[in-house]
Design an enzyme around this catalytic site. Structure first.
Site, PDB file in Angstrom:
ATOM      1  N   HIS A 101       0.984  -0.935  -0.067  1.00 38.49           N
ATOM      2  CA  HIS A 101       0.229   0.224  -0.433  1.00 38.49           C
ATOM      3  C   HIS A 101       0.912   1.742   0.301  1.00 38.49           C
ATOM      4  O   HIS A 101       0.629   2.278   0.043  1.00 38.49           O
ATOM      5  CB  HIS A 101      -0.982   0.377   1.006  1.00 38.49           C
ATOM      6  CG  HIS A 101      -1.542   1.395   1.183  1.00 38.49           C
ATOM      7  ND1 HIS A 101      -3.100   1.109   0.974  1.00 38.49           N
ATOM      8  CD2 HIS A 101      -1.303   2.239   1.524  1.00 38.49           C
ATOM      9  CE1 HIS A 101      -3.602   2.792   1.472  1.00 38.49           C
ATOM     10  NE2 HIS A 101      -2.423   3.698   2.101  1.00 38.49           N
ATOM     11  N   GLU A 102       2.026   1.135   0.607  1.00 37.90           N
ATOM     12  CA  GLU A 102       2.477   1.846   0.952  1.00 37.90           C
ATOM     13  C   GLU A 102       3.587   2.389  -0.353  1.00 37.90           C
ATOM     14  O   GLU A 102       3.668   3.716  -0.433  1.00 37.90           O
ATOM     15  CB  GLU A 102       3.474   2.474   2.141  1.00 37.90           C
ATOM     16  CG  GLU A 102       2.633   2.100   3.621  1.00 37.90           C
ATOM     17  CD  GLU A 102       1.412   3.220   3.885  1.00 37.90           C
ATOM     18  OE1 GLU A 102       2.186   4.262   3.305  1.00 37.90           O
ATOM     19  OE2 GLU A 102       0.761   3.188   3.948  1.00 37.90           O
TER      20      GLU A 102
ATOM     21  N   HIS B 270       1.515   4.791  -2.605  1.00 39.41           N
ATOM     22  CA  HIS B 270       1.673   5.835  -2.931  1.00 39.41           C
ATOM     23  C   HIS B 270       2.905   6.448  -3.599  1.00 39.41           C
ATOM     24  O   HIS B 270       2.128   7.398  -3.843  1.00 39.41           O
ATOM     25  CB  HIS B 270       1.780   6.238  -1.219  1.00 39.41           C
ATOM     26  CG  HIS B 270       0.332   6.650  -0.988  1.00 39.41           C
ATOM     27  ND1 HIS B 270      -0.820   6.703  -1.456  1.00 39.41           N
ATOM     28  CD2 HIS B 270      -0.037   5.725   0.248  1.00 39.41           C
ATOM     29  CE1 HIS B 270      -1.740   6.968  -0.089  1.00 39.41           C
ATOM     30  NE2 HIS B 270      -1.604   5.753   0.672  1.00 39.41           N
TER      31      HIS B 270
ATOM     32  N   GLU C 130      -6.272   6.641  -0.850  1.00 43.64           N
ATOM     33  CA  GLU C 130      -6.495   5.359  -0.450  1.00 43.64           C
ATOM     34  C   GLU C 130      -6.908   4.728  -0.690  1.00 43.64           C
ATOM     35  O   GLU C 130      -5.813   3.270  -0.758  1.00 43.64           O
ATOM     36  CB  GLU C 130      -6.754   5.864   1.047  1.00 43.64           C
ATOM     37  CG  GLU C 130      -5.880   6.836   2.265  1.00 43.64           C
ATOM     38  CD  GLU C 130      -5.152   5.854   2.494  1.00 43.64           C
ATOM     39  OE1 GLU C 130      -4.686   5.142   2.443  1.00 43.64           O
ATOM     40  OE2 GLU C 130      -3.349   7.258   2.094  1.00 43.64           O
TER      41      GLU C 130
END
EC number: 3.4.24.-
Length: 288
Positions: free
Chosen positions: A139-140, A143, A214
């Site tokens: 997930h990071e 980003h 997100e």
């Protein structure tokens, strides 16, 4: 490309609003141009400085420890996992750090894809399985791949510019009498009140965009490691105690966030239930 188009569109919107305000208020163009330049410089300077310093500021704020040489099996796994994910995402290897906190969280930051950071709390490493933690790391990394830190900086700069420019233009109109004389005291008070009001609205827009990103980062994680791992990570977060909302820019790129009522308009993360539902609806990833 999408980030460039977004930036051009927002700047077109600024110019469009600029011309409408000039038409409605009758303010001289040269005065308005000077104010717009001031608002742009003031609006973007803080955001850009924060972006350039984000990596060092983030490490300092959480007292993070950069992993250069792994000291144990957990640190070795962290480096290997982030390296593998970054490679699959076509990214340079980010700096990886651990910070001591009971809060179950992780975040990404950095001014560029070549100078990025992924930081993980000890609370997350202790509370999650390896599969769940792998999904959080993905997930990071997503980003970083999407350039969300830069996009949020550009958006915040545009919003700051709007707030300063429109507030002061309207204050000038209200504080100026029919003879063209402006009361500086009234101008100052009105501009401060309007900046506060428009600042709240701008925060709502910025947080809406953060929540949108997100969902995209969750989808990016699902693409890297499989949606079932990301769903499991979010479900794990639901079973844990209420997390603490991270401060400042870190909140927008953390994995976790608070929720609730009208305050949800100012939160950086969507409700966990909505994120899980969105992942389950990713038909193209059903096989993962």
């Amino acid at each position: 490309m999408m980030r460039i188009l977004l930036f051009l569109a927002t700047n077109f919107a600024v110019l469009f609003v600029f011309n409408i305000i000039l038409t409605l208020t009758g303010i001289q163009r040269q005065d308005a141009v000077g104010l717009l330049i001031f608002a742009t410089l003031f609006g973007f300077t803080g955001s850009i400085i924060s972006l350039l310093m984000s990596k060092s500021m983030a490490l300092r704020s959480v007292n993070g420890q950069v992993i250069e040489q792994p000291r144990n099996e957990t640190e070795h796994w962290l480096l290997q996992t982030v390296h593998s994910q970054a490679e699959r995402a076509g990214l340079p290897m980010p700096t990886v750090a651990i910070y001591h906190s009971a809060d179950v969280n992780a975040f990404a930051t950095g001014a560029t894809k070549k100078n990025s950071l992924v930081a993980v709390s000890t609370g997350l490493l202790n509370a999650m399985t390896r599969d769940e933690a792998e999904a959080v790391l993905a997930h990071e990394v997503s980003h970083i791949k999407s350039g969300d830190m830069v996009t949020m900086t550009l958006l915040q700069g545009v919003l700051n510019t709007f707030v300063i420019f429109i507030s002061r233009m309207l204050a000038k109109v209200v504080a100026t009498d029919r003879d063209g004389n402006t009361s500086q005291g009234i101008y100052f008070m009105i501009s401060m009140v309007l900046e506060l009001v428009f600042g709240v609205l701008a925060s709502m827009i910025a947080m809406w965009f953060s929540r949108y990103r997100e969902f995209k980062a969750d989808a990016g994680s699902a693409e890297l490691v499989g949606k079932h791992k990301m769903i499991a990570a979010l479900q794990r977060l639901k079973t844990l105690h209420e997390p603490q909302e991270m401060e400042g820019q870190l909140a927008a790129f953390a994995i976790n966030g608070k929720r609730g009522g009208l305050a949800s308009l100012f939160l950086s993360h969507p409700p966990l239930e909505k994120r899980i539902e969105a992942l389950r609806n990713l038909d193209s990833l059903n096989g993962k």
